[in-house]
Scaffold this motif. Structure first.
Motif, PDB file in Angstrom:
ATOM      1  N   GLU A 119      22.275  11.627  17.513  1.00  0.00           N
ATOM      2  CA  GLU A 119      21.800  10.791  16.340  1.00  0.00           C
ATOM      3  C   GLU A 119      20.542  11.081  15.960  1.00  0.00           C
ATOM      4  O   GLU A 119      19.912  11.794  16.522  1.00  0.00           O
ATOM      5  N   PRO A 120      20.131  10.936  14.688  1.00  0.00           N
ATOM      6  CA  PRO A 120      19.161  11.087  14.097  1.00  0.00           C
ATOM      7  C   PRO A 120      18.157  10.413  14.547  1.00  0.00           C
ATOM      8  O   PRO A 120      18.099   9.496  15.238  1.00  0.00           O
ATOM      9  N   MET A 121      16.538  11.101  14.450  1.00  0.00           N
ATOM     10  CA  MET A 121      15.370  10.618  15.141  1.00  0.00           C
ATOM     11  C   MET A 121      14.968   9.174  14.266  1.00  0.00           C
ATOM     12  O   MET A 121      15.423   9.082  13.202  1.00  0.00           O
ATOM     13  N   THR A 122      14.379   8.133  14.909  1.00  0.00           N
ATOM     14  CA  THR A 122      13.886   7.068  14.488  1.00  0.00           C
ATOM     15  C   THR A 122      12.449   7.437  13.810  1.00  0.00           C
ATOM     16  O   THR A 122      11.692   8.029  14.624  1.00  0.00           O
ATOM     17  N   ILE A 123      12.219   7.120  12.654  1.00  0.00           N
ATOM     18  CA  ILE A 123      10.846   7.095  12.102  1.00  0.00           C
ATOM     19  C   ILE A 123      10.219   5.804  12.362  1.00  0.00           C
ATOM     20  O   ILE A 123      10.695   4.819  11.689  1.00  0.00           O
ATOM     21  N   PHE A 124       8.933   5.649  12.920  1.00  0.00           N
ATOM     22  CA  PHE A 124       8.126   4.557  13.110  1.00  0.00           C
ATOM     23  C   PHE A 124       6.954   4.757  11.906  1.00  0.00           C
ATOM     24  O   PHE A 124       6.342   5.870  11.789  1.00  0.00           O
ATOM     25  N   TYR A 125       6.672   3.791  11.082  1.00  0.00           N
ATOM     26  CA  TYR A 125       5.666   3.993  10.096  1.00  0.00           C
ATOM     27  C   TYR A 125       4.554   2.848  10.552  1.00  0.00           C
ATOM     28  O   TYR A 125       4.834   1.653  11.402  1.00  0.00           O
ATOM     29  N   LYS A 126       3.287   2.898  10.083  1.00  0.00           N
ATOM     30  CA  LYS A 126       2.052   2.092  10.366  1.00  0.00           C
ATOM     31  C   LYS A 126       1.424   2.117   8.954  1.00  0.00           C
ATOM     32  O   LYS A 126       0.952   3.219   8.596  1.00  0.00           O
ATOM     33  N   CYS A 127       1.028   0.925   8.370  1.00  0.00           N
ATOM     34  CA  CYS A 127       0.556   1.247   7.041  1.00  0.00           C
ATOM     35  C   CYS A 127      -0.831   1.829   7.386  1.00  0.00           C
ATOM     36  O   CYS A 127      -1.837   1.278   8.299  1.00  0.00           O
ATOM     37  N   CYS A 128      -1.494   2.438   6.292  1.00  0.00           N
ATOM     38  CA  CYS A 128      -2.768   3.078   6.229  1.00  0.00           C
ATOM     39  C   CYS A 128      -3.885   2.182   5.893  1.00  0.00           C
ATOM     40  O   CYS A 128      -5.051   2.223   6.384  1.00  0.00           O
ATOM     41  N   ASN A 129      -3.420   0.936   5.340  1.00  0.00           N
ATOM     42  CA  ASN A 129      -4.341   0.056   4.947  1.00  0.00           C
ATOM     43  C   ASN A 129      -4.854  -0.725   6.210  1.00  0.00           C
ATOM     44  O   ASN A 129      -4.400  -1.267   7.084  1.00  0.00           O
ATOM     45  N   PRO A 130      -6.541  -0.705   6.417  1.00  0.00           N
ATOM     46  CA  PRO A 130      -6.874  -1.323   7.677  1.00  0.00           C
ATOM     47  C   PRO A 130      -6.779  -2.717   7.849  1.00  0.00           C
ATOM     48  O   PRO A 130      -6.873  -3.208   8.996  1.00  0.00           O
ATOM     49  N   GLN A 131      -6.844  -3.505   6.725  1.00  0.00           N
ATOM     50  CA  GLN A 131      -6.742  -4.610   6.778  1.00  0.00           C
ATOM     51  C   GLN A 131      -5.269  -5.244   7.022  1.00  0.00           C
ATOM     52  O   GLN A 131      -5.027  -6.392   7.580  1.00  0.00           O
ATOM     53  N   CYS A 132      -4.031  -4.427   6.844  1.00  0.00           N
ATOM     54  CA  CYS A 132      -2.877  -4.728   6.988  1.00  0.00           C
ATOM     55  C   CYS A 132      -2.414  -4.342   8.351  1.00  0.00           C
ATOM     56  O   CYS A 132      -2.046  -4.981   9.225  1.00  0.00           O
ATOM     57  N   HIS A 162       0.812  -1.158  -0.119  1.00  0.00           N
ATOM     58  CA  HIS A 162      -0.041  -0.034  -0.071  1.00  0.00           C
ATOM     59  C   HIS A 162       0.877   1.299   0.004  1.00  0.00           C
ATOM     60  O   HIS A 162       1.760   1.175   0.789  1.00  0.00           O
ATOM     61  N   ASN A 163       0.593   2.220  -0.628  1.00  0.00           N
ATOM     62  CA  ASN A 163       1.549   3.383  -0.704  1.00  0.00           C
ATOM     63  C   ASN A 163       1.201   4.465   0.233  1.00  0.00           C
ATOM     64  O   ASN A 163       2.039   5.503  -0.058  1.00  0.00           O
ATOM     65  N   ARG A 164       0.717   4.408   1.204  1.00  0.00           N
ATOM     66  CA  ARG A 164       0.639   5.379   2.261  1.00  0.00           C
ATOM     67  C   ARG A 164       0.777   4.728   3.579  1.00  0.00           C
ATOM     68  O   ARG A 164       0.228   3.402   3.799  1.00  0.00           O
ATOM     69  N   ALA A 165       1.435   5.621   4.487  1.00  0.00           N
ATOM     70  CA  ALA A 165       1.605   5.002   5.913  1.00  0.00           C
ATOM     71  C   ALA A 165       1.549   6.003   6.778  1.00  0.00           C
ATOM     72  O   ALA A 165       1.877   7.412   6.557  1.00  0.00           O
ATOM     73  N   TYR A 166       0.910   5.865   8.032  1.00  0.00           N
ATOM     74  CA  TYR A 166       1.110   6.891   9.031  1.00  0.00           C
ATOM     75  C   TYR A 166       2.643   6.873   9.420  1.00  0.00           C
ATOM     76  O   TYR A 166       3.356   5.760   9.572  1.00  0.00           O
ATOM     77  N   PHE A 167       2.929   7.794  10.208  1.00  0.00           N
ATOM     78  CA  PHE A 167       4.342   8.022  10.891  1.00  0.00           C
ATOM     79  C   PHE A 167       4.382   9.023  12.031  1.00  0.00           C
ATOM     80  O   PHE A 167       3.532   9.836  12.166  1.00  0.00           O
ATOM     81  N   MET A 168       5.508   8.600  12.756  1.00  0.00           N
ATOM     82  CA  MET A 168       5.925   9.435  13.707  1.00  0.00           C
ATOM     83  C   MET A 168       7.493   9.595  14.179  1.00  0.00           C
ATOM     84  O   MET A 168       8.007   8.081  13.697  1.00  0.00           O
ATOM     85  N   GLN A 169       8.000  10.485  14.672  1.00  0.00           N
ATOM     86  CA  GLN A 169       9.356  10.296  14.729  1.00  0.00           C
ATOM     87  C   GLN A 169       9.708  10.341  16.332  1.00  0.00           C
ATOM     88  O   GLN A 169       9.073  11.221  17.056  1.00  0.00           O
ATOM     89  N   ILE A 170      10.448   9.640  16.957  1.00  0.00           N
ATOM     90  CA  ILE A 170      10.769   9.525  18.327  1.00  0.00           C
ATOM     91  C   ILE A 170      12.333   9.552  18.324  1.00  0.00           C
ATOM     92  O   ILE A 170      13.023   8.709  17.553  1.00  0.00           O
ATOM     93  N   GLN A 171      12.863  10.429  19.130  1.00  0.00           N
ATOM     94  CA  GLN A 171      14.405  10.274  19.649  1.00  0.00           C
ATOM     95  C   GLN A 171      14.671   9.173  20.418  1.00  0.00           C
ATOM     96  O   GLN A 171      14.410   9.268  21.844  1.00  0.00           O
TER      97      GLN A 171
END
Length: 108
Positions: free
Chosen positions: A89-102, A74-83
């Motif tokens: 060091e650079p922040m870590t980016i966490f992603y979660k797929c926007c597809n509700p089935q995935c 799926h070509n869209r994802a939610y994201f948030m950055q956490i140190q």
């Protein structure tokens, strides 16, 4: 198991006496023969594990971006950055797929 002398309060040591073991105080003449097996176990209570990312509520108010999910493509994802590391060091980016089935989660 630690035992203390009832007379002076010092820690009792185990020594071998006349065909038996006994507890003896190193500073006073107190001696107590061991007549049976003495054992005791105490296990520490474990702390509850905290969710570092804040649990399910952490994903409620996040933005989405164009990022391809590695699981369902799926070509869209939610994201948030956490140190997660030190400040240099650079922040870590966490992603979660926007597809509700995935709902697959990954980090970068």
């Amino acid at each position: 198991m630690l035992l203390f002398c009832p007379t002076c309060g010092n820690l009792l040591t185990v020594e071998e006496g006349n065909q038996c073991y006994r507890f003896a105080c190193p500073t006073c003449p107190y001696v107590h023969n061991i007549t049976r097996k003495i054992s005791s176990k105490q296990f520490p209570k474990l702390k509850a594990v905290d969710d570092v990312l804040g649990g399910a509520a952490a994903w409620e108010n996040v933005d989405s971006t164009e990022e391809k999910c590695p699981k369902c493509e799926h070509n869209r994802a939610y994201f948030m950055q956490i140190q997660t590391r030190s400040a240099d060091e650079p922040m870590t980016i966490f992603y979660k797929c926007c597809n509700p089935q995935c709902g697959h989660q990954w980090r970068e």
